[in-house]
Design an enzyme around this catalytic site. Structure first.
Site, PDB file in Angstrom:
ATOM      1  N   CYS A  26       0.838  -1.202   0.000  1.00 55.68           N
ATOM      2  CA  CYS A  26       0.000   0.000   0.000  1.00 55.68           C
ATOM      3  C   CYS A  26       0.872   1.252   0.000  1.00 55.68           C
ATOM      4  CB  CYS A  26      -0.938   0.009   1.198  1.00 55.68           C
ATOM      5  SG  CYS A  26      -2.295  -1.164   1.011  1.00 55.68           S
ATOM      6  N   CYS A  37      12.755   5.371  -7.044  1.00 51.62           N
ATOM      7  CA  CYS A  37      11.296   5.380  -7.005  1.00 51.62           C
ATOM      8  C   CYS A  37      10.913   6.005  -5.675  1.00 51.62           C
ATOM      9  CB  CYS A  37      10.720   3.969  -7.187  1.00 51.62           C
ATOM     10  SG  CYS A  37      11.237   2.817  -5.909  1.00 51.62           S
TER      11      CYS A  37
END
Ligand code: ZN
Length: 485
Positions: free
Chosen positions: A289, A443
């Site tokens: 998540c 990222c």
């Protein structure tokens, strides 16, 4: 034979965001082959090196699990609907036995639970069962929050809470048992406080620890039902295995972006989580998540499906989710139900089980250093910390900074001068990069960029490094003006 294939949220970034496709084929195997020919990037997600459907992916025809039939030879016919359901970072049961006789309700409790007491499905007898019940919530995060609020309000006598995290601002969008004033506090403290405010009759037992193979059996043994509100695969398999070994029902839920799953695993009556998913996906393949995001409301819905199932198990009423997997798609506002089968060869609950005690779940999920060395994890020398990158830049270095996040994340924050190629597009857009350049890939947290580094090295890039901890760690250690999300 023309038929429809339904694709899960977790794979849609590889199919141009399509949620269904029309394909031809006479068997499940032909349909899957057709699918990976059409979307080649799906292949590593669906098939192993031998071309078989991977263990953490299930295929359903018209909502029936075909894994234990004839697998990929299973015939399909015109108009069939084939669903691909990967694991996503789940009859009538006898009532959970609870000693309800000695637990009379006080006048206050009778008033508090009056809307239950006037329902024949609950009544005084049912409310006493709820009061006698002991439920363990593993995790007080997205799923654990609504579970804790509603199970305490409903009058569950004993709630065990397992968590070792503290409340962070980024939790508040969904973890509604914690408030803004709780940021920085242990989640167990704020959850206990909120539960006691809602219903002081609830006995709250807290375990400020990570659930491990060393403590899980002792903790879970104290409870009638375990509710899995975890966000990672090692704990999910641990909860499953411990519940099967202790013969306890395990109420399962998981969430990703706007899609959720729920089921009840009880190996005495039906499948366990391992029957459904014998193996976890390799680390990094399925975003968590924190990496993939989650709609704040989603854990409320899935958590309350779990809470409902737990209450039904205690009351012994209704039909439980044993043998059924609920899939919920918030964007389509659709609930689907898939039938699950027990795997007779399940190493845990099958006919000849080989797992008779808890194992090392970090290693099982490929997370321990030994296991990670063999996986597609970058070597240490392929890593660069944010501070090291800062030093390189301060000394006049000009590495190419490649951002492999999604455009909407790039809109939130970015490193100066970075170029954006989302991980899913890297395969086709590799020619935009020069393999002689020094390239630093990042990222959000370092997971996706590690995969990008691996992919680029295989394509012949020799001077490419992964920014350890991603832009999040850059913000913490180098430039706090970069917003964290
Ligand atoms: Zn099983």
């Amino acid at each position: 034979m023309a038929l429809k294939v339904l694709l899960p949220v977790a794979l849609r970034h590889l199919t141009g965001n399509r949620d269904e496709v029309e394909l031809n084929g006479d068997s499940v195997g032909e349909v899957i082959d057709g699918l990976v020919r059409r979307f080649p990037e799906l292949k590593p997600h669906l098939l192993n090196d031998e071309g078989q459907v991977r263990n953490f992916v299930n295929v359903y025809i018209n909502d029936e699990d075909v894994r234990y039939l004839q697998e990929d030879r299973t015939p399909v016919k015109e108009g069939d609907v084939v669903s691909i359901v990967p694991s996503i970072a789940g009859g009538n049961l006898p009532a959970v036995e609870a000693a309800s006789d000695s637990l009379d309700l006080s006048q206050d409790e009778i008033q508090r639970y009056s809307r239950h007491l006037i329902m024949p499905e609950v009544g005084m007898e049912g409310q006493k069962k709820l009061k006698a019940a002991k439920i363990l919530l593993v995790g007080t995060g997205g799923l654990g929050a609504p579970l804790g609020l509603y199970l305490s309000a409903a009058g569950i006598g004993t709630l065990g809470l397992v968590d070792f995290d503290t409340v962070d601002f980024s939790n508040l969008q969904r973890q509604v048992i914690h408030g803004t004033k709780d940021v920085g506090r242990p989640k167990l403290d704020s959850a206990r406080e909120k539960i006691s405010d809602i219903n002081p009759n609830v006995r709250v037992v807290t375990y400020e620890a990570m659930l491990t193979s060393d403590n899980a059996l002792d903790i879970i043994a104290e409870y009638d039902i375990v509710i899995d509100g975890t966000d990672n695969f090692p704990t999910r398999y641990l909860v499953n295995d411990a519940s099967v070994l202790l013969r306890k029902p395990n109420v399962y839920g998981s969430i990703f972006r706007f899609e959720g799953q729920a089921s009840v695993f009880d190996a005495r009556q039906g499948p366990c989580y391992r029957c459904l998913y014998p193996e976890p996906p390799p680390p990094g393949l399925v975003p968590s998540c924190a990496e993939g995001g989650v709609l704040g409301i989603l854990p409320g819905i899935i958590g309350l499906v779990q809470a409902t199932e737990a209450v039904k198990l205690i009351l012994g009423s209704g039909r439980s989710l044993v043998g059924r997997l609920i899939l919920y798609d918030a964007l389509q506002m659709k609930f689907r139900e898939l039938k699950l089968r027990k795997n007779p060869k399940c190493p845990l609950c099958g006919d000849q089980p080989t797992i008779k005690a808890l194992i090392d779940y970090q290693q099982f999920c490929g997370i321990s250093p030994q296991a990670a060395a063999g996986a597609a994890e970058p070597e240490e020398s392929d890593e660069m910390t944010p501070k090291e990158l800062k030093t390189v830049l301060d000394n006049g270095g000009t590495p190419v900074i490649l951002d492999v996040r999604e455009p909407h994340e790039y809109d939130i924050c970015r490193l100066p001068g970075s170029i954006l190629i989302p991980l899913g597009q890297l395969g086709q857009r590799m020619d935009e990069l020069n393999s002689d350049d020094e390239i630093v890939v990042h990222c959000k947290l370092g997971g996706r960029s590690a995969k990008a580094v691996d992919q680029m090295q295989k394509a012949g890039f020799s001077n490419v490094k992964n920014l350890t901890g991603g832009i999040d760690r850059w913000s913490q250690e180098v430039d706090p003006s970069v917003p964290r999300y």
